[in-house]
Design a protein around this motif. Structure first.
Motif, PDB file in Angstrom:
ATOM      1  N   HIS A 240      12.282  -3.617  -0.826  1.00  0.00           N
ATOM      2  CA  HIS A 240      12.337  -4.279   0.485  1.00  0.00           C
ATOM      3  C   HIS A 240      10.984  -4.924   0.791  1.00  0.00           C
ATOM      4  O   HIS A 240      10.255  -4.481   1.686  1.00  0.00           O
ATOM      5  CB  HIS A 240      12.693  -3.272   1.577  1.00  0.00           C
ATOM      6  CG  HIS A 240      13.983  -2.551   1.367  1.00  0.00           C
ATOM      7  ND1 HIS A 240      14.079  -1.427   0.568  1.00  0.00           N
ATOM      8  CD2 HIS A 240      15.239  -2.800   1.837  1.00  0.00           C
ATOM      9  CE1 HIS A 240      15.328  -1.007   0.563  1.00  0.00           C
ATOM     10  NE2 HIS A 240      16.057  -1.827   1.320  1.00  0.00           N
ATOM     11  N   PRO A 241      10.614  -5.982   0.075  1.00  0.00           N
ATOM     12  CA  PRO A 241       9.300  -6.611   0.274  1.00  0.00           C
ATOM     13  C   PRO A 241       9.087  -7.138   1.691  1.00  0.00           C
ATOM     14  O   PRO A 241       7.937  -7.284   2.129  1.00  0.00           O
ATOM     15  CB  PRO A 241       9.299  -7.750  -0.752  1.00  0.00           C
ATOM     16  CG  PRO A 241      10.746  -7.989  -1.065  1.00  0.00           C
ATOM     17  CD  PRO A 241      11.410  -6.659  -0.966  1.00  0.00           C
ATOM     18  N   GLU A 242      10.175  -7.393   2.422  1.00  0.00           N
ATOM     19  CA  GLU A 242      10.043  -7.876   3.801  1.00  0.00           C
ATOM     20  C   GLU A 242       9.411  -6.830   4.717  1.00  0.00           C
ATOM     21  O   GLU A 242       8.921  -7.151   5.808  1.00  0.00           O
ATOM     22  CB  GLU A 242      11.410  -8.296   4.357  1.00  0.00           C
ATOM     23  CG  GLU A 242      12.397  -7.167   4.602  1.00  0.00           C
ATOM     24  CD  GLU A 242      13.164  -6.715   3.360  1.00  0.00           C
ATOM     25  OE1 GLU A 242      14.095  -5.898   3.509  1.00  0.00           O
ATOM     26  OE2 GLU A 242      12.839  -7.180   2.246  1.00  0.00           O
ATOM     27  N   ASP A 243       9.410  -5.572   4.275  1.00  0.00           N
ATOM     28  CA  ASP A 243       8.834  -4.502   5.089  1.00  0.00           C
ATOM     29  C   ASP A 243       7.341  -4.282   4.830  1.00  0.00           C
ATOM     30  O   ASP A 243       6.744  -3.356   5.397  1.00  0.00           O
ATOM     31  CB  ASP A 243       9.594  -3.190   4.862  1.00  0.00           C
ATOM     32  CG  ASP A 243      10.930  -3.161   5.583  1.00  0.00           C
ATOM     33  OD1 ASP A 243      11.153  -4.020   6.443  1.00  0.00           O
ATOM     34  OD2 ASP A 243      11.752  -2.272   5.274  1.00  0.00           O
ATOM     35  N   GLU A 244       6.741  -5.108   3.988  1.00  0.00           N
ATOM     36  CA  GLU A 244       5.305  -4.991   3.722  1.00  0.00           C
ATOM     37  C   GLU A 244       4.487  -5.098   5.004  1.00  0.00           C
ATOM     38  O   GLU A 244       3.374  -4.589   5.087  1.00  0.00           O
ATOM     39  CB  GLU A 244       4.857  -6.063   2.725  1.00  0.00           C
ATOM     40  CG  GLU A 244       5.202  -5.762   1.281  1.00  0.00           C
ATOM     41  CD  GLU A 244       4.370  -4.626   0.698  1.00  0.00           C
ATOM     42  OE1 GLU A 244       3.281  -4.349   1.228  1.00  0.00           O
ATOM     43  OE2 GLU A 244       4.822  -4.026  -0.283  1.00  0.00           O
TER      44      GLU A 244
END
Length: 271
Positions: free
Chosen positions: A171-175
């Motif tokens: 879930h790279p959007e949660d970085e």
């Protein structure tokens, strides 16, 4: 009067109980008192305030010891935070109003609604706890004393119990949630933050929740490690005029679950 993001903003300050309280008022409609979380300021939640200002007249203040509000000598008590909030409502001439309390702000909201039940019409409590037998939120005063790297790791894990290295790969959007924990470099502001956390550790309204007469929505995130869902359900069990809803997310579920903000507005926007 200035304008930002097409939302009218007025700001000022007033004095109460040895504290100069900075506040802002935005939007139009039913009055809504916005009570902020631990260590947070108006500036930090400005976009969220603007969202609610589309539907309500939102009043928010930097709580004592934080932001542009002064930092009186401590210790502070939860009753003082609630009294500061009532003083803001009085300053604005609001005899009754709705309340939105997030995290620490939810604790202040409970203190306010149990002490001044006739002032609150409808109230939303997000990611918060009653204390005492109803369960306490995680002791953030202990986390605040950890070294920066461990503090960042602990805060991340607490904010959403799903968060681990594999989660961020998937879930790279949660970085965006992997922010470093940086202690305030201003010693005086750091003192205010620690005084707030010390007051927070003594929060306990469990035996007074039956005094709340407002219609209340208690909202929790399924994966919240700071104020777990069982704490929200406990609050609901003590307030006869309440309902409980659970959302997909952690301590910031109202950003993570797209249903949350819409449903909160719908609940508050009631004749």
């Amino acid at each position: 009067m200035t304008v930002s993001n097409e939302v009218d903003i007025s700001d000022s300050s007033f004095s109460h109980d040895g504290c100069t309280v900075y506040y802002e008022v935005r939007g139009s409609g039913q009055p809504l008192l916005f009570l902020n979380g631990s260590g947070s300021t108006i500036e930090a939640v400005s976009l969220l305030v603007d969202y609610f200002a589309r539907s309500f007249t939102v009043a928010i203040h930097d709580q004592r010891g934080l932001g542009k509000t002064s930092i009186p000598e401590g210790p502070y008590a939860m009753a003082q935070y609630a009294a500061d909030a009532i003083a803001l409502a009085d300053h604005l001439g609001w005899k009754s109003f709705n309340v939105l309390g997030i995290s620490f702000g939810g604790m202040v909201a409970q203190e306010l609604a149990t002490t001044f039940p006739d002032r609150v019409n409808r109230m939303v409590l997000c990611c918060t706890s009653a204390g005492g037998e109803g369960g306490s939120s995680y002791p953030l005063h202990e986390v605040a004393l950890l070294d920066p790297e461990l503090r960042a790791e602990t805060n991340l894990r607490l904010s959403d119990t799903r968060f681990n290295e594999q989660w961020f790969v998937d879930h790279p959007e949660d970085e965006m949630y992997r922010l470093p924990a940086v202690a305030n470099s201003d010693a005086e502001k750091r003192r205010g933050e620690l005084l707030q956390l010390e007051a927070r550790r003594h929060h306990d309204v469990w035996d007074r929740l039956h005094n709340v007469t407002a219609e209340v929505l208690i909202a929790s995130g399924t994966f919240d490690g700071i104020a777990p869902p069982e704490n929200g359900r406990s609050i609901a069990s003590r307030i006869a005029t309440s309902e409980y809803r659970e959302y997909l997310g952690g301590h910031m579920f109202f950003i993570q679950d797209r249903r949350a903000l819409k449903e909160i507005v719908q609940f508050l926007d009631h004749p």
